[in-house]
Enzyme design. Structure first.
Site, PDB file in Angstrom:
ATOM      1  N   ASP A  29     -35.875 -31.215  -7.586  1.00  0.00           N
ATOM      2  CA  ASP A  29     -35.279 -30.660  -6.380  1.00  0.00           C
ATOM      3  C   ASP A  29     -33.860 -31.192  -6.183  1.00  0.00           C
ATOM      4  O   ASP A  29     -33.610 -32.390  -6.351  1.00  0.00           O
ATOM      5  CB  ASP A  29     -36.155 -31.095  -5.197  1.00  0.00           C
ATOM      6  CG  ASP A  29     -35.783 -30.414  -3.900  1.00  0.00           C
ATOM      7  OD1 ASP A  29     -35.955 -29.190  -3.805  1.00  0.00           O
ATOM      8  OD2 ASP A  29     -35.317 -31.112  -2.979  1.00  0.00           O
ATOM      9  N   GLU A  54     -41.608 -40.482 -23.797  1.00  0.00           N
ATOM     10  CA  GLU A  54     -42.691 -41.429 -24.089  1.00  0.00           C
ATOM     11  C   GLU A  54     -43.992 -40.672 -24.323  1.00  0.00           C
ATOM     12  O   GLU A  54     -44.980 -41.235 -24.786  1.00  0.00           O
ATOM     13  CB  GLU A  54     -42.909 -42.387 -22.901  1.00  0.00           C
ATOM     14  CG  GLU A  54     -41.801 -43.407 -22.728  1.00  0.00           C
ATOM     15  CD  GLU A  54     -41.889 -44.118 -21.368  1.00  0.00           C
ATOM     16  OE1 GLU A  54     -42.896 -43.941 -20.643  1.00  0.00           O
ATOM     17  OE2 GLU A  54     -40.924 -44.825 -21.033  1.00  0.00           O
TER      18      GLU A  54
END
Ligand code: GLC
Length: 556
Positions: free
Chosen positions: A211, A264
């Site tokens: 956002d 990751e």
């Protein structure tokens, strides 16, 4: 070493040509009859989402929130609003969606917390100068008694960006006073968001919608700079990247860290930036070293005119090719007037389509007059065109039902702070957030057992899922057919324009013989040769009528 976005395994690149369906959870489906949509409501509608044929769901915020700004005022980034469910419900929802091959994207709101967030409460309780205040942006006021705000900046929804606290300091909020801006120069803030990204990734989130991604980095060196006259939404500053509040170059250091967290995971988590920036600045957000993808609102801002669509498509694809990220397309979301209504209103100036609908909204949908049938006809044609383009497409709940904006919500029921903060000068975004109709009747047209939190108009009944599901001419069936074909025809991210028409027809082909042709003009034109796969309106006599798109399979 720079990474190339065009490399990578298909599993890692799922987002490049995905169709992502935006769920606004409080208005999607209500499982417990309290009038508010919830996560169990979404779980109950997973078969519907699977049948629609989407690749991913993006959920607008479902976090605990006072709903000052529809949930974009977050009390706790690592929890579910008890009114919407629990973390266990989230886990079940993600599992159910994954079972059907649908990815999950979570909305992250990093520019501001809510004023009920534990950090902000701590900041208010702490004395001036305390380190816990440094997570936000507190400043002394001007004048002998500090009663003048630190700058005259105006907030996005109207009113000043500064609010004074009892001890005399002021805090900054680019949106409402209940949405205090975080200080992204503070390491603790940065680390906490990395924790949040891992929290949801570990729970099965496949990606994140970010956002106000262009707002986090700010130049707050004193004296505070006056804002450039340019519309501050666009972040257009001269030189670019130097606006004190928007789209500053330093913001990308933050997303480079986020990328390391995304990577990751296997496959890496995806990101899409909500960045209302100049098109030339968009690739930075969409960089493979950053969020990877950015919303492209240019099509959403274009009027229903062949030359505007052509320009936006050509420019966006050229930009995508230059930078390696795939383009995104979007026609509707929870912040704008639904595209069926925009296209049924008189066209405005270039790139003003969304602004143009605001006076209409303010008149409760009476002036100018909306041509509902024309708007829907064009919306269907626009969607079909959009879904044939290379890149990923973002759909907003209810557009697959051909819903129009609900323009006549009474002022006393409006929830969007835009209305009150603008002093009624703007009606706000509630009209596209009215709960979905699932069945032709009932207290809330099947949204839940009780009434809905925003009233639904009578015309929602015939547009309900149940009413459309078995009607071959319905908008819902057109979306399902289009998404089914899109999946089957999925091909390389390229497009070739097919010349012809008199400037009123946009015709292109994708590798493998998939063609899309749209008639923006007022006269029917001959259809290209080949098999018609799906059309946005009834075709007859080998002609493509006005305001219609058809997909054709075959050689040109
Ligand atoms: C984004 C959201 C919008 C919200 C604003 C502030 O633009 O899409 O709904 O009001 O951010 O968080």
């Amino acid at each position: 070493m720079e990474r190339s976005a065009t490399e990578g395994s298909p599993a890692a690149d799922w987002w490049r040509q995905a169709v992502v369906y935006q769920v606004y959870p409080r208005s999607f489906a209500d499982s417990n009859g309290d009038g508010l949509g919830d996560l169990r409501g979404i779980i109950s509608r997973v078969p519907y989402l699977a049948a629609l044929g989407i690749d991913a769901v993006w959920l607008s915020p479902f976090y605990p929130s006072a709903l000052t700004d529809g949930g974009y005022d977050v009390d706790d980034y690592r929890d579910v609003d008890p009114q919407l469910g629990s973390l266990a419900d989230f886990d079940e929802m993600a599992a159910r969606l994954h079972e059907r091959g649908i990815k999950v994207m979570v909305d992250i709101v990093p520019n501001h917390t809510s004023s009920r967030h534990a950090w902000f409460r701590e900041a208010l309780a702490a004395p001036k100068g305390s380190p816990v205040r440094d997570r936000y942006i507190f400043r002394d006021g001007l004048g002998p008694d500090g009663s003048t705000p630190p700058s005259d900046w105006t907030a996005m929804f109207g009113g000043p960006v500064w609010t004074r606290v009892p001890d005399g300091q002021w805090y900054l909020h680019l949106f409402t006073a209940e949405q205090p801006d975080l200080n992204w120069e503070n390491r603790e803030v940065r680390d906490d968001f990395l924790t949040t990204l891992r929290f949801w990734s570990d729970r099965g989130a496949d990606g994140f919608r970010v956002d106000v991604a262009h707002g986090l980095a700010k130049n707050l060196a004193e004296p505070l700079e006056p804002l450039p006259a340019a519309d501050h939404l666009t972040g257009l500053a001269d030189p670019p990247g130097r606006h004190p509040l928007w789209d500053r170059d330093e913001v990308h250091d933050i997303y480079a860290e986020w990328r390391r967290v995304f990577d990751e995971y296997d496959p890496p988590r995806a990101g899409v930036a909500e960045a209302w920036v100049h098109p030339s600045r968009r690739p930075r957000y969409a960089s493979p070293d950053g969020l990877g993808q950015a919303f492209n609102f240019d099509l959403l801002e274009a009027n229903w005119r062949a030359e505007e669509f052509l320009r936006v498509i050509t420019d966006s694809l050229a930009e995508a090719q230059r930078h390696g990220a795939s383009t995104t397309w979007v026609l509707s979301n929870h912040d704008v007037v639904r595209h069926a209504s925009r296209y049924g209103l008189p066209a405005g100036d270039h790139r003003m389509s969304t602004l143009n609908a605001k006076p209409w909204l303010l008149s409760n949908g009476t002036s100018p007059e909306l041509d509902r049938a024309l708007g829907l006809r064009r919306a269907r044609a626009a969607t079909l065109l959009m879904l044939a383009l290379p890149g990923s497409a973002y759909l907003y709940q209810g557009e697959e039902l051909g819903l129009h904006e609900v323009a006549d919500l009474p002022a006393e029921l409006l929830q969007d702070p835009v209305f009150s903060r603008s002093g009624g000068a703007e009606k706000g975004r509630d009209g596209c957030r009215v709960p979905l109709p699932w069945s032709p009747d009932g207290l809330s047209f099947g949204f839940g057992a009780g009434a809905a939190h925003l009233p639904q108009p009578a015309w929602f009944g015939p547009l309900s899922v149940q009413a459309q599901e078995h009607d071959p001419a319905s908008t819902l069936v057109m979306y399902r057919q289009a998404l089914g074909w899109r999946r089957r025809l999925r091909t390389a991210e390229s497009l070739e324009w097919v010349p012809g028409g008199d400037g009123q027809v946009l015709h292109f082909s994708r590798p493998g013989g998939w063609q899309s042709v749209t008639n923006f003009g007022s006269l029917a034109v001959p259809l290209p040769h080949g098999t018609v796969l799906v059309a946005s309106a009834l075709l007859a006599d080998g002609q493509l009528p006005p305001d219609t798109t058809a997909w054709i399979l075959g050689s040109q």
